[in-house]
Design a protein around this motif. Sequence first.
Motif, PDB file in Angstrom:
ATOM      1  N   ARG A  99      48.120  36.159  66.203  1.00 42.17           N
ATOM      2  CA  ARG A  99      48.200  37.729  67.064  1.00 42.17           C
ATOM      3  C   ARG A  99      47.319  38.074  68.046  1.00 42.17           C
ATOM      4  O   ARG A  99      46.198  37.611  68.257  1.00 42.17           O
ATOM      5  N   ILE A 123      44.505  40.801  69.751  1.00 37.81           N
ATOM      6  CA  ILE A 123      43.973  41.445  69.524  1.00 37.81           C
ATOM      7  C   ILE A 123      43.551  41.976  69.888  1.00 37.81           C
ATOM      8  O   ILE A 123      43.340  42.616  71.086  1.00 37.81           O
ATOM      9  N   GLU A 129      53.259  39.620  57.578  1.00 36.86           N
ATOM     10  CA  GLU A 129      52.034  39.727  56.569  1.00 36.86           C
ATOM     11  C   GLU A 129      50.944  38.752  57.473  1.00 36.86           C
ATOM     12  O   GLU A 129      50.123  38.493  58.170  1.00 36.86           O
ATOM     13  N   ARG A 130      52.136  37.395  58.047  1.00 37.99           N
ATOM     14  CA  ARG A 130      51.136  36.505  58.607  1.00 37.99           C
ATOM     15  C   ARG A 130      51.412  36.263  60.111  1.00 37.99           C
ATOM     16  O   ARG A 130      51.109  35.959  61.367  1.00 37.99           O
ATOM     17  N   VAL A 152      47.265  42.464  63.764  1.00 39.33           N
ATOM     18  CA  VAL A 152      45.982  42.936  62.903  1.00 39.33           C
ATOM     19  C   VAL A 152      46.118  44.016  62.339  1.00 39.33           C
ATOM     20  O   VAL A 152      46.302  44.376  61.441  1.00 39.33           O
ATOM     21  N   SER A 153      46.163  44.478  63.991  1.00 36.78           N
ATOM     22  CA  SER A 153      45.817  46.416  63.662  1.00 36.78           C
ATOM     23  C   SER A 153      47.146  46.554  63.105  1.00 36.78           C
ATOM     24  O   SER A 153      46.857  48.254  62.431  1.00 36.78           O
ATOM     25  N   LEU A 168      48.665  45.935  60.051  1.00 40.76           N
ATOM     26  CA  LEU A 168      47.866  45.324  58.932  1.00 40.76           C
ATOM     27  C   LEU A 168      47.065  45.790  58.248  1.00 40.76           C
ATOM     28  O   LEU A 168      46.620  46.012  57.708  1.00 40.76           O
ATOM     29  N   GLN A 169      46.646  47.154  59.337  1.00 36.32           N
ATOM     30  CA  GLN A 169      45.608  47.638  58.094  1.00 36.32           C
ATOM     31  C   GLN A 169      46.033  48.346  56.673  1.00 36.32           C
ATOM     32  O   GLN A 169      46.819  48.803  56.472  1.00 36.32           O
TER      33      GLN A 169
END
Length: 205
Positions: free
Chosen positions: A4, A6, A193-194, A198-199, A201-202
């Motif tokens: 993912r 960042i 979800e995997r 990351v941002s 999935l807040q």
Amino acid sequence: MPLRPIETRPAGRFVLVFLGDSLTEGYGLARDDALPAQVQRRFDARGMSIEVRNAGVSGETAAQGVRRFDTATKNADGVVIQFGGNDMMQGRSPAAIEANLKDLVAQARARRLWVGLVGMKAPPIAGPAYRAAFDRIFHDLAETHAAPLYPFYFDGLIDARTGAMRQDVFIDRVHPNAKGVAVVAEGITAWLERSLPVSALQRNV
């Protein structure tokens, strides 16, 4: 699996567009039973700040998706590309289909959108040569472009090896009913979800 990225982005909901054909649009279903709506409900239940939009059009090929990419993904942060079934049924060459899908990925990357691919597999009736070439398209694209891949839209509904279908989850021999789409939505939500940044999935607070 691709890592993912960042990155940071302004606060707000991550807008994820599902761009595809009738399997995205929800042929024969109420809008709330279509795949994007069912994925949205699952994200909402998990408290995730993701807005899922339905940009599916029944009957479309990957080539038609290329032509409306910019309009369909306006103001989006990410796109899930789901094409291939109509291309296959029209007998388009795997090379032409792959070129169109590659164009879609390139457009997404040029716009700095997160991009994921939902794969399709050819049925046994397509013949071994076509089947082998078609089935490689999605894996090759995912590997070449480091794009997350959900290997088979119909996972849990159709046996990819034999073509055997679960009769209770289809409207016809192509389109899943609401129960079938729920199976697809479970798999795709878990994959997202995997795979999403990351941002994206807040959690809602």
